[in-house]
Design an enzyme around this catalytic site. Structure first.
Site, PDB file in Angstrom:
ATOM      1  CG  ASN A 104      -1.815   1.212   1.272  1.00  0.00           C
ATOM      2  OD1 ASN A 104      -2.651   1.409   0.405  1.00  0.00           O
ATOM      3  ND2 ASN A 104      -1.610   2.062   2.271  1.00  0.00           N
ATOM      4  CD  GLN A 169       3.660   3.952   7.704  1.00  0.00           C
ATOM      5  OE1 GLN A 169       2.890   4.482   8.488  1.00  0.00           O
ATOM      6  NE2 GLN A 169       3.892   2.655   7.713  1.00  0.00           N
ATOM      7  CG  ASP A 171      -1.785   5.140   0.915  1.00  0.00           C
ATOM      8  OD1 ASP A 171      -1.139   5.164   1.986  1.00  0.00           O
ATOM      9  OD2 ASP A 171      -2.939   4.671   0.822  1.00  0.00           O
ATOM     10  NE  ARG A 199       0.538  -8.990   8.387  1.00  0.00           N
ATOM     11  CZ  ARG A 199       0.440  -7.708   8.665  1.00  0.00           C
ATOM     12  NH1 ARG A 199       1.086  -6.818   7.935  1.00  0.00           N
ATOM     13  NH2 ARG A 199      -0.264  -7.304   9.675  1.00  0.00           N
ATOM     14  CG  ASP A 201       0.997  -3.837   6.041  1.00  0.00           C
ATOM     15  OD1 ASP A 201       0.798  -4.238   7.196  1.00  0.00           O
ATOM     16  OD2 ASP A 201       1.009  -2.623   5.722  1.00  0.00           O
ATOM     17  CE1 TYR A 205      -8.017   0.278   4.979  1.00  0.00           C
ATOM     18  CE2 TYR A 205      -5.819  -0.606   5.400  1.00  0.00           C
ATOM     19  CZ  TYR A 205      -7.130  -0.401   5.800  1.00  0.00           C
ATOM     20  OH  TYR A 205      -7.545  -0.874   7.017  1.00  0.00           O
ATOM     21  CG  LEU A 206      -3.784  -2.436  -2.623  1.00  0.00           C
ATOM     22  CD1 LEU A 206      -3.395  -3.514  -3.622  1.00  0.00           C
ATOM     23  CD2 LEU A 206      -2.586  -2.037  -1.773  1.00  0.00           C
ATOM     24  CD  GLU A 243      -2.958  -5.682   8.419  1.00  0.00           C
ATOM     25  OE1 GLU A 243      -3.114  -5.212   9.554  1.00  0.00           O
ATOM     26  OE2 GLU A 243      -2.558  -4.985   7.469  1.00  0.00           O
ATOM     27  CG  ASP A 317      -0.239  -4.040  14.455  1.00  0.00           C
ATOM     28  OD1 ASP A 317       0.796  -3.345  14.542  1.00  0.00           O
ATOM     29  OD2 ASP A 317      -0.661  -4.518  13.387  1.00  0.00           O
TER      30      ASP A 317
HETATM   31  C1  NOJ Z   1      -0.497  -3.236   9.586  1.00  0.00           C
HETATM   32  C2  NOJ Z   1       0.696  -3.617  10.402  1.00  0.00           C
HETATM   33  O1  NOJ Z   1       0.393  -4.780  11.138  1.00  0.00           O
HETATM   34  C3  NOJ Z   1       1.034  -2.445  11.300  1.00  0.00           C
HETATM   35  O2  NOJ Z   1       2.048  -2.796  12.213  1.00  0.00           O
HETATM   36  C4  NOJ Z   1       1.411  -1.275  10.443  1.00  0.00           C
HETATM   37  O3  NOJ Z   1       1.594  -0.141  11.292  1.00  0.00           O
HETATM   38  C5  NOJ Z   1       0.337  -0.933   9.404  1.00  0.00           C
HETATM   39  N1  NOJ Z   1      -0.178  -2.107   8.735  1.00  0.00           N
HETATM   40  C6  NOJ Z   1       0.884  -0.019   8.336  1.00  0.00           C
HETATM   41  O4  NOJ Z   1       1.792  -0.698   7.514  1.00  0.00           O
END
Ligand code: NOJ
Length: 552
Positions: A104, A169, A171, A199, A201, A205-206, A243, A317
């Site tokens: 993303n 970050q 997008d 996995r 991430d 939201y792409l 995810e 998280d």
């Molecule tokens: C999900 C991850 O598990 C988390 O640690 C991260 O902050 C966000 N995505 C953004 O990449």
């Protein structure tokens, strides 16, 4: 489809934060060589697949989920050769390795973003730029504690850029075909090193689209299907794990296939986390009532035959409360996060053991639910020994402290002077490393570690737990959850008392009349075979047992 390629359906995953696991060079940070040294430990625990949190170059604003170079390794963690060696050594022990693929966004320090800020081709449109910060107003803010907006102004370019997470970050812009191809190149690079998958991430939201909440858009699914097609064609043993923190009906499309026909193979993700079931395990335990779990299972659609849910109790998280109602969220906060510092965004920043006050009975019960419900379970590093947390560290750092290997110097994690460690160790009287550590638990045959290792072994020897259909046996007492897993002739029944009090219960096992009972996990005696009357028993507080019904 060959069953071997469906290995993930009965795998146990182990989520591993490399910085926390083992420091091989005494600089205070865990590294890839350190993980390689500890592979025998993971093989002994019995897990099948390690999920490595991001190890790419990064300024670490989001602990590596802000990638500043896609083809390398962060110097704290080692080198690309160390990564290859880790994958090789894991394979030698029959362990698979996946890592995060962050589709993303990138870091704002990534050369693509820096070039995009300067409108340098071909990167000008690699990110989502806008003259106005009023676009996509229906998209929620995810990091609500720190981010006032999903737009941040960039003075160099003279425009706003879009970001679903931290402002650092940005997008990526998937409307740009060059971005689509770029990320496929990244994926191939790592799979060519022998990696067993990703996995993926933050996949919902792409893409962005005006008038929507910018989540789960058809364009996003179309791109993800393209990613799967590359895997299917070029790396058929590799998996994609999504995810997507969404309701079950919104996650179902991430598996692809035909929603009305599970025999049609999934053509998007092999696996996806089941986010909504996680907080409900804690809710059911706290309320001493199975209903939250039963309700979410009822709401969980069937999957294509080649797909699997991935389940977990805790991860790196906060315990996210996005997939519960407002009222349930407040209930969870009041029950599990009395101290305001325990709360973060829409969640709770605590590890598994402290959530249940280190209570062994409740810990085992939660693990038993995890191992007997639908999906392939994931163990978060340290939770197999009941490690504690430190809520006073910033962000989610409190659940990312060094692994507690033994009671010696730095908990056996690192030779560095203690003040050089990337994070303080957990040293309190309940969860400190002198009390809670791997060495002590391996030496004690009755420890939590051995119980978990036994559960992992059971999954290996009982396919019903990975592949089987999952049904809830009707029981009048709502504090009791009886799960039936059936695969072919194999039937496993797992019964749980969610209550802190003894609970009388009547189990109707007549459908298996005449079969022999074999106790897989049980602290009590059962008759050798099943009669034709319901079975009356009183379950002890938080008691659980697993039985197998075997044809005589
Ligand atoms: C999900 C991850 O598990 C988390 O640690 C991260 O902050 C966000 N995505 C953004 O990449």
């Amino acid at each position: 489809m060959a069953e071997a390629s469906l290995w993930y359906k009965d795998a146990v995953f182990y989520e591993l934060y490399v910085r926390a696991f083992c420091d091989s060079n005494g600089d205070g940070h865990g590294d890839l060589r350190g993980v390689s040294r500890r592979l025998d430990y993971l093989a002994e625990l019995g897990v099948d697949c390690i999920w490595l949190l991001p190890t790419y170059p990064s300024p670490l604003v989001d602990d590596g989920y802000d990638i500043s170079g896609h083809y390398g390794i962060h110097p704290d963690y080692g080198t690309l050769d160390d990564f290859k060696e880790l994958v090789r050594a894991a394979h030698e022990r029959g362990l698979r390795v996946i890592t995060d693929l962050v589709l993303n966004h990138t870091s704002d320090q990534h050369p693509w973003f820096q070039a995009s800020r300067r409108r340098q081709e071909p990167y000008t449109d690699y990110y989502v730029w806008s003259d106005s910060d009023h676009r996509y107003r229906e998209a929620r803010i995810i990091f609500i504690d720190t981010q006032p907006s999903n737009w941040t102004w960039d003075s160099l370019r003279g425009q706003y850029y879009w970001h679903r997470f931290y402002g650092e970050q940005p997008d990526l812009n998937y409307d740009n075909p060059a971005v689509q191809d770029e990320m496929l190149r990244v994926m191939r690079f790592w799979l060519d090193l022998g990696l067993d998958g990703f996995r993926a991430d933050a996949v919902p939201y792409l893409y962005e689209s005006e008038g929507t909440n910018c989540e789960n858009l058809p364009e996003t699914h179309a791109y993800l299907k393209r990613v799967r097609a590359v895997i299917a064609e070029e790396y058929p043993q590799a998996i994609l794990l999504a995810e997507a923190n969404q309701w079950p009906e919104d996650v179902r499309p991430y598996f692809g296939g035909n929603p009305r026909d599970p025999s049609v193979p999934g053509d998007e993700f092999h696996m996806s986390f089941h986010f909504p079931v996680m907080p409900r395990l804690f809710m059911a335990l706290g309320r001493e009532d199975r209903e939250p779990i039963v309700e979410i299972l009822r709401r969980t659609p069937p999957l294509p035959f080649n797909s699997q849910w991935c389940t977990f109790l805790r991860n790196h998280d906060e315990l996210t409360l996005e997939m519960v109602t407002e009222e349930e969220r407040h209930w969870m906060w009041n029950y599990y996060a009395r101290e305001p510092r325990m709360r973060l965004n829409l969640g709770i920043r605590r590890r598994l053991a402290p959530l249940v006050d280190g209570d062994r009975c409740r810990l085992e019960l939660l693990y038993s639910l995890l191992f007997t419900l639908i999906g392939s379970p994931t163990i978060y590093y340290g939770d197999e020994i009941g490690m504690g947390d430190n809520i006073w560290l910033p962000d989610r750092n409190g659940v990312r402290t060094p692994m507690q290997w033994d009671a010696g110097h730095n908990a056996g994690f690192s030779d560095a002077p203690p003040d050089r460690l990337y994070s303080p160790l957990i040293a309190d009287s309940d969860f400190g490393y002198e009390r809670v550590n791997v060495a002590a638990q391996r030496a004690d045959p009755y420890s939590l570690w051995h119980t978990i290792a036994n559960m992992v072994r059971m999954r290996k020897t009982h396919r019903a737990l990975g592949w089987g259909a999952c049904e809830i046996l009707p029981v009048t007492n709502s504090a009791v959850l009886a799960i039936v897993r059936t695969h072919g002739a194999e039937v496993v029944l797992a019964v749980h008392n969610l209550s802190s009090q003894p609970q009388p219960t009547l189990l109707d096992l007549r459908p298996w009349h005449g079969l022999r009972i074999e106790a897989l996990f049980a602290q009590r005696e059962f008759p050798g075979s099943l009669g034709d009357k319901p079975c009356a028993l009183t379950l002890q507080p938080y008691e659980y047992f697993w039985l197998q019904m075997v044809p005589t």
